[in-house]
Design a protein around this motif. Sequence first.
Motif, PDB file in Angstrom:
ATOM      1  N   VAL A 134       0.841  -1.189   0.000  1.00 54.21           N
ATOM      2  CA  VAL A 134       0.000   0.000   0.000  1.00 54.21           C
ATOM      3  C   VAL A 134       0.878   1.241   0.000  1.00 54.21           C
ATOM      4  N   GLY A 135       0.283   2.372  -0.378  1.00 52.70           N
ATOM      5  CA  GLY A 135       1.034   3.623  -0.405  1.00 52.70           C
ATOM      6  C   GLY A 135       0.443   4.593  -1.401  1.00 52.70           C
ATOM      7  N   LEU A 136       0.986   5.796  -1.411  1.00 57.27           N
ATOM      8  CA  LEU A 136       0.514   6.814  -2.330  1.00 57.27           C
ATOM      9  C   LEU A 136       1.098   6.610  -3.721  1.00 57.27           C
ATOM     10  N   GLN A 137       0.427   7.186  -4.703  1.00 58.84           N
ATOM     11  CA  GLN A 137       0.917   7.109  -6.080  1.00 58.84           C
ATOM     12  C   GLN A 137       2.247   7.852  -6.191  1.00 58.84           C
ATOM     13  N   GLY A 138       3.205   7.238  -6.876  1.00 56.91           N
ATOM     14  CA  GLY A 138       4.510   7.880  -7.057  1.00 56.91           C
ATOM     15  C   GLY A 138       5.528   7.542  -5.988  1.00 56.91           C
ATOM     16  N   SER A 139       5.162   6.703  -5.029  1.00 47.10           N
ATOM     17  CA  SER A 139       6.097   6.360  -3.950  1.00 47.10           C
ATOM     18  C   SER A 139       7.046   5.230  -4.335  1.00 47.10           C
ATOM     19  N   GLY A 140       6.802   4.601  -5.509  1.00 44.03           N
ATOM     20  CA  GLY A 140       7.645   3.480  -5.923  1.00 44.03           C
ATOM     21  C   GLY A 140       7.068   2.142  -5.525  1.00 44.03           C
ATOM     22  N   LYS A 141       5.749   2.090  -5.365  1.00 46.99           N
ATOM     23  CA  LYS A 141       5.083   0.887  -4.864  1.00 46.99           C
ATOM     24  C   LYS A 141       5.168  -0.276  -5.844  1.00 46.99           C
ATOM     25  N   THR A 142       4.877  -0.015  -7.126  1.00 48.07           N
ATOM     26  CA  THR A 142       4.891  -1.088  -8.119  1.00 48.07           C
ATOM     27  C   THR A 142       6.301  -1.652  -8.303  1.00 48.07           C
ATOM     28  N   THR A 143       7.278  -0.765  -8.399  1.00 44.58           N
ATOM     29  CA  THR A 143       8.665  -1.212  -8.538  1.00 44.58           C
ATOM     30  C   THR A 143       9.115  -1.982  -7.304  1.00 44.58           C
ATOM     31  N   SER A 144       8.727  -1.515  -6.125  1.00 45.77           N
ATOM     32  CA  SER A 144       9.089  -2.210  -4.883  1.00 45.77           C
ATOM     33  C   SER A 144       8.448  -3.592  -4.817  1.00 45.77           C
ATOM     34  N   THR A 145       7.237  -3.718  -5.375  1.00 46.85           N
ATOM     35  CA  THR A 145       6.578  -5.028  -5.415  1.00 46.85           C
ATOM     36  C   THR A 145       7.417  -6.015  -6.219  1.00 46.85           C
ATOM     37  N   ALA A 146       7.901  -5.566  -7.391  1.00 47.17           N
ATOM     38  CA  ALA A 146       8.726  -6.432  -8.236  1.00 47.17           C
ATOM     39  C   ALA A 146      10.067  -6.735  -7.563  1.00 47.17           C
ATOM     40  N   LYS A 147      10.659  -5.742  -6.904  1.00 42.67           N
ATOM     41  CA  LYS A 147      11.930  -5.954  -6.205  1.00 42.67           C
ATOM     42  C   LYS A 147      11.767  -7.001  -5.098  1.00 42.67           C
ATOM     43  N   LEU A 148      10.680  -6.870  -4.343  1.00 40.67           N
ATOM     44  CA  LEU A 148      10.452  -7.799  -3.246  1.00 40.67           C
ATOM     45  C   LEU A 148      10.175  -9.206  -3.761  1.00 40.67           C
ATOM     46  N   ALA A 149       9.438  -9.302  -4.879  1.00 39.47           N
ATOM     47  CA  ALA A 149       9.164 -10.617  -5.470  1.00 39.47           C
ATOM     48  C   ALA A 149      10.457 -11.277  -5.923  1.00 39.47           C
ATOM     49  N   ARG A 150      11.336 -10.492  -6.518  1.00 36.95           N
ATOM     50  CA  ARG A 150      12.638 -11.017  -6.952  1.00 36.95           C
ATOM     51  C   ARG A 150      13.452 -11.488  -5.746  1.00 36.95           C
ATOM     52  N   LEU A 151      13.426 -10.711  -4.664  1.00 38.60           N
ATOM     53  CA  LEU A 151      14.172 -11.072  -3.459  1.00 38.60           C
ATOM     54  C   LEU A 151      13.660 -12.383  -2.876  1.00 38.60           C
ATOM     55  N   LEU A 152      12.341 -12.535  -2.829  1.00 38.11           N
ATOM     56  CA  LEU A 152      11.749 -13.761  -2.290  1.00 38.11           C
ATOM     57  C   LEU A 152      12.088 -14.967  -3.156  1.00 38.11           C
ATOM     58  N   LYS A 153      12.128 -14.747  -4.454  1.00 38.16           N
ATOM     59  CA  LYS A 153      12.421 -15.839  -5.377  1.00 38.16           C
ATOM     60  C   LYS A 153      13.885 -16.267  -5.300  1.00 38.16           C
ATOM     61  N   GLU A 154      14.801 -15.302  -5.339  1.00 38.30           N
ATOM     62  CA  GLU A 154      16.220 -15.625  -5.451  1.00 38.30           C
ATOM     63  C   GLU A 154      16.892 -15.866  -4.097  1.00 38.30           C
ATOM     64  N   LYS A 155      16.454 -15.162  -3.059  1.00 34.29           N
ATOM     65  CA  LYS A 155      17.113 -15.310  -1.753  1.00 34.29           C
ATOM     66  C   LYS A 155      16.397 -16.304  -0.852  1.00 34.29           C
ATOM     67  N   GLU A 156      15.069 -16.361  -0.946  1.00 30.70           N
ATOM     68  CA  GLU A 156      14.296 -17.243  -0.069  1.00 30.70           C
ATOM     69  C   GLU A 156      13.864 -18.526  -0.761  1.00 30.70           C
ATOM     70  N   GLY A 157      14.038 -18.583  -2.089  1.00 29.90           N
ATOM     71  CA  GLY A 157      13.628 -19.767  -2.834  1.00 29.90           C
ATOM     72  C   GLY A 157      12.126 -19.969  -2.893  1.00 29.90           C
ATOM     73  N   LYS A 158      11.364 -18.888  -2.797  1.00 31.06           N
ATOM     74  CA  LYS A 158       9.915 -18.965  -2.815  1.00 31.06           C
ATOM     75  C   LYS A 158       9.375 -18.818  -4.242  1.00 31.06           C
ATOM     76  N   LYS A 159       8.291 -19.521  -4.500  1.00 26.64           N
ATOM     77  CA  LYS A 159       7.574 -19.330  -5.759  1.00 26.64           C
ATOM     78  C   LYS A 159       6.588 -18.194  -5.543  1.00 26.64           C
ATOM     79  N   ALA A 160       6.785 -17.107  -6.255  1.00 24.79           N
ATOM     80  CA  ALA A 160       5.987 -15.906  -6.038  1.00 24.79           C
ATOM     81  C   ALA A 160       5.111 -15.595  -7.246  1.00 24.79           C
TER      82      ALA A 160
END
Length: 479
Positions: free
Chosen positions: A107-133
């Motif tokens: 969640v957050g305001l428009q322009g805060s980088g929410k969509t990009t942060s979602t993709a960054k976090l998904a990548r982190l979960l996939k590559e560092k935690e081995g999770k299927k996201a």
Amino acid sequence: MFDSLSDRLGGVFDKLRGRGALKEQDVRDAMREVRIALLEADVALPVVRRFVDQVTEKAVGQSVLRSVTPGQQVVKIVNDALVEMLGGEDTPGLDLNAAPPVVIMMVGLQGSGKTTSTAKLARLLKEKEGKKAMMASLDVNRPAAQEQLKVLGEQVGVATLPIIPGQQPTEIATRALQAARLQAVDVLLLDTAGRLHVDQQLMDEMKAVAAISAPRETLLVVDSLTGQDAVNVAQSFSGQVDLTGVILTRMDGDARGGAALSMRAVTGKPIKFAGTGEKLDAIEVFHPSRVANRILGMGDIVSIVEKAAATVEAEDAERMAERMAQGKFDMNDLRGQLRQMQKMGGLGVLAGMMPGMKKAKAAMQASGMDDRVLLRMDAIIGSMTPKERANPALLNARRKIRVANGSGTQVQDVNKLLKMHMEMAKAMKQIKKMGGLKGLGALFGKGGIDAAMPGLGGPGGGFPGMGGGQPDLSKFLKK
């Protein structure tokens, strides 16, 4: 981000360290300057008052004033208080202990980088935690928001929910949950819609999505460049939605740092991640103790080691270790080290994490030195023949001219690079004399680093181009 605050605090503590014995008034005068520095850094006034009162109470105690190193004791008290302000020693990670799919709502305001942060976090979960996201965009208001997440998903290799035009956020959330269960997804990230300001429609929409998806984590994404307004936004969201943590974006920017220092104290929610750049791998777990160490100029060696571990290939590390044990170091090895520095964030990032390197970093900035110097050095090595890279002693005057012309540099630049290589080769031979890798730790003792790389740890020496005895690599940039 914290450079200005760090410089101000550094000046205050340098005065304390230089005085020897301290009086209570000395401490109170220093705390007054600390108060001003924090206010200028845009830290919330209640947080500043609480911080200064807490530090002053501990610092004016007799155990501090009568200690052998009272200045150092005060710095430690300030460091401990900074850590506590930022969230304590242990920041809780993501809570993924639930039956899959575990839902994370962004969640957050428009322009805060929410969509990009979602993709960054998904990548982190996939590559560092081995999770299927899987990611799903619930933003039906901003044009092309869903397409943006789809493109980012392709870039990080994480599946996104297919787009069906006309569906509302609650319908998309329901469909995302069904798809995640069918595809045996571990973590489902929901990128909710934002607004240009906090309004009731936004809150009602998030509450409806939360009621359907039952998120395990609700992360508020805030832009740290917005200063105190970011704290106000966080307060507004925390009063309406059950937040579990905060992601601060643009932590690599030039904001004054007040949002980061105030966020935990004002909202009571931990800062879990920090966005440190535009690239999709530029997100880090937020460690209060490491950030406090950086602010006080103590460095962050742990983060450097982690960056190295994340970017060094196992085969390259084994090859380098073997060559170090043999005392070998040619231009190919130097080129590999330069590229490794680029992968780890460049000269500025590394200098900012090294203990006691703030003055060196300032010297780099004053001379206009940046990561282009690494590219220039790489170009020089690339203009050499394979034989010359393996044996730099072959580079006579005529060959140096050819290399300089091929790389768009001057012969002086080639000579500086060769001198730098020679110093590093000496260090490798020193390691071999001490018994290879087993003797590496001895470099940090008396006659160690200073013997291997003269001046690295003291005046008159230093890293190349940072005011030390080695060649000034900042001249590489003046072409």
